[in-house]
Design a protein around this motif. Sequence first.
Motif, short mmCIF file in Angstrom:
data_model
loop_
_atom_site.label_atom_id
_atom_site.label_comp_id
_atom_site.label_asym_id
_atom_site.label_seq_id
_atom_site.Cartn_x
_atom_site.Cartn_y
_atom_site.Cartn_z
N ASN A 183 0.84 -1.20 0.00
CA ASN A 183 0.00 0.00 0.00
C ASN A 183 0.87 1.25 0.00
O ASN A 183 1.01 1.96 0.98
CB ASN A 183 -0.93 0.01 1.22
N HIS A 184 1.50 1.53 -1.14
CA HIS A 184 2.35 2.71 -1.23
C HIS A 184 2.41 3.21 -2.66
O HIS A 184 1.71 2.71 -3.54
CB HIS A 184 3.75 2.42 -0.68
N ALA A 185 3.26 4.19 -2.90
CA ALA A 185 3.26 4.93 -4.17
C ALA A 185 3.51 4.04 -5.38
O ALA A 185 2.98 4.30 -6.47
CB ALA A 185 4.30 6.04 -4.11
N ALA A 186 4.32 3.01 -5.23
CA ALA A 186 4.63 2.15 -6.38
C ALA A 186 3.37 1.47 -6.90
O ALA A 186 3.16 1.38 -8.12
CB ALA A 186 5.68 1.12 -6.00
N VAL A 236 -6.13 1.11 -4.55
CA VAL A 236 -5.02 0.48 -3.84
C VAL A 236 -5.31 0.44 -2.35
O VAL A 236 -5.04 -0.58 -1.68
CB VAL A 236 -3.69 1.22 -4.13
N ALA A 237 -5.86 1.52 -1.80
CA ALA A 237 -6.21 1.54 -0.38
C ALA A 237 -7.27 0.48 -0.06
O ALA A 237 -7.19 -0.22 0.96
CB ALA A 237 -6.71 2.93 0.02
N ASP A 238 -8.26 0.33 -0.95
CA ASP A 238 -9.31 -0.67 -0.73
C ASP A 238 -8.74 -2.08 -0.85
O ASP A 238 -9.11 -2.98 -0.08
CB ASP A 238 -10.44 -0.47 -1.74
N ALA A 239 -7.85 -2.28 -1.81
CA ALA A 239 -7.21 -3.59 -1.95
C ALA A 239 -6.39 -3.92 -0.71
O ALA A 239 -6.42 -5.05 -0.20
CB ALA A 239 -6.32 -3.62 -3.20
N ALA A 240 -5.67 -2.91 -0.21
CA ALA A 240 -4.86 -3.12 0.99
C ALA A 240 -5.72 -3.49 2.19
O ALA A 240 -5.37 -4.37 2.99
CB ALA A 240 -4.04 -1.87 1.28
N GLN A 241 -6.86 -2.81 2.32
CA GLN A 241 -7.77 -3.11 3.43
C GLN A 241 -8.28 -4.55 3.35
O GLN A 241 -8.35 -5.26 4.36
CB GLN A 241 -8.93 -2.13 3.42
N ARG A 242 -8.61 -4.97 2.14
CA ARG A 242 -9.11 -6.35 1.97
C ARG A 242 -8.00 -7.36 2.25
O ARG A 242 -8.25 -8.41 2.85
CB ARG A 242 -9.64 -6.51 0.54
N VAL A 243 -6.77 -7.05 1.81
CA VAL A 243 -5.67 -7.98 2.07
C VAL A 243 -5.36 -8.05 3.56
O VAL A 243 -5.03 -9.12 4.09
CB VAL A 243 -4.43 -7.56 1.25
N GLU A 244 -5.47 -6.91 4.25
CA GLU A 244 -5.26 -6.92 5.71
C GLU A 244 -6.21 -7.89 6.38
O GLU A 244 -5.83 -8.64 7.30
CB GLU A 244 -5.45 -5.51 6.26
N LEU A 245 -7.46 -7.90 5.95
CA LEU A 245 -8.44 -8.83 6.53
C LEU A 245 -8.06 -10.28 6.24
O LEU A 245 -8.22 -11.15 7.10
CB LEU A 245 -9.83 -8.51 5.97
#
Length: 436
Positions: A238-241, A424-433
């Motif tokens: 979850n970053h700029a790249a 990307v933020a939403d994907a990161a949130q889902r991956v965190e779960l």
Amino acid sequence: MTSRFKTNFKIIRISFLLLMLLACSLGTGTDKSGAQTITYWSANNPYEVELARVLVAEWNRQHPELPVRHQPIPEGQSSEEVILAAVVGKSTPDVYSNMWPGDVQLYVNAGVLIALSDDADFDSLLRRRVKPEILEEARALDGKLYQVPWKSNPVMMIYNRKLLAENGFSAPPRTYSEFAAQAEVIAADLDGDGYRDRYMGLADIRALWWQRYFDFYAHYIAASGGQTLIANGRLAFNHAAAVAVFDFFRSMFQRGYFPMEKSQARGDPFLSGRAATRFTGPWEIAHAEKLKPPGFEYDFAPLPVPDNFSGPVYTYGDFKNIVVFKSEKPIAPVLKFVEFLISRESDLRLLEMTNQLPLRQGILEDAQFQGYFARNPMMVRFAQQAEYVRGVDVYHNMKEIFDAISQEYEASVIYGAKSSTQAVADAAQRVELILR
């Protein structure tokens, strides 16, 4: 029960039944003389089936006391689902040489794989064969090796040399800005129906988790300087790249530089000259050599990277590895056969018969392989790129993680329903779960 779950359940159930039938047909694991037989499953594509046939025949000539029976992995929706069904049905082979590394931790957790690093001699062999960083990446969460890093198909950019030259470009694009600038020229014209005469590139728009290897994931590895999705059990993308990669593909589709097509119904757009580039692996060489029109010229280059990027360009290595499943058979003969599969002689056969790269250190400098690379100069590009590759993280839910990313990629990149930053933020949130 959702339709998607029903479909997956049906696929696994069918695969399970097929594996049960196969298990019955394979018998008890002994040959007619009563010698215990090692069962070996390979990939089921024609090139690897023939490679396995040749290697097994050679092994059986040299080791009649340790016969090996070869079986291409049975057909199914995917090899991963067939192996899962085999594990459930207790009908796994002794040796399997088409294991996606993202599934290994799942089978480690299930207790069905042999820890290869527990054998000191075999562990030493792997340390001599494979680069340390790739070997470390392959370790399970308990620190042991349950897979042999075997072969790699690095994802690179193929480009039409003549098409670029005809439009005033002496070299393929290195950065996102260069890619966009070339696209603006190459994909400028529309035909009488308002369609592009040419596209800058091609990327699959389907929301299939494994398609993200060739667009988001390979380019994320490149843009981040070789990072993967998870580091030390924690989310790392979850970053700029990641946002930059989403932005790159989103702009290509929105500007019409990539076609919104799910198939190649009108033939191969790259070989027909309708697309200047695509992101692919070394298998593209045999395809291009077989089907390219007269005078067609192509080459390969590293993936494009963000404008401020510096350093070597990494990519997704698309590894397939060898694993040994637990059974009542002695492990020493099985490891002896695996050692044969990864010998220098067998690695040369792998190159010659499949054009896939063995994960062997110093392969370009090894005299055993220099004749092959002299005859196949395009493969030198991939051997050089193989020095800078990454695989997938060791985690048991990698398919779910890629699926979550793929759905957000589709929402933002393909449909423009949300910004790259939000996706990307939403994907990161889902991956965190998923990680929890």
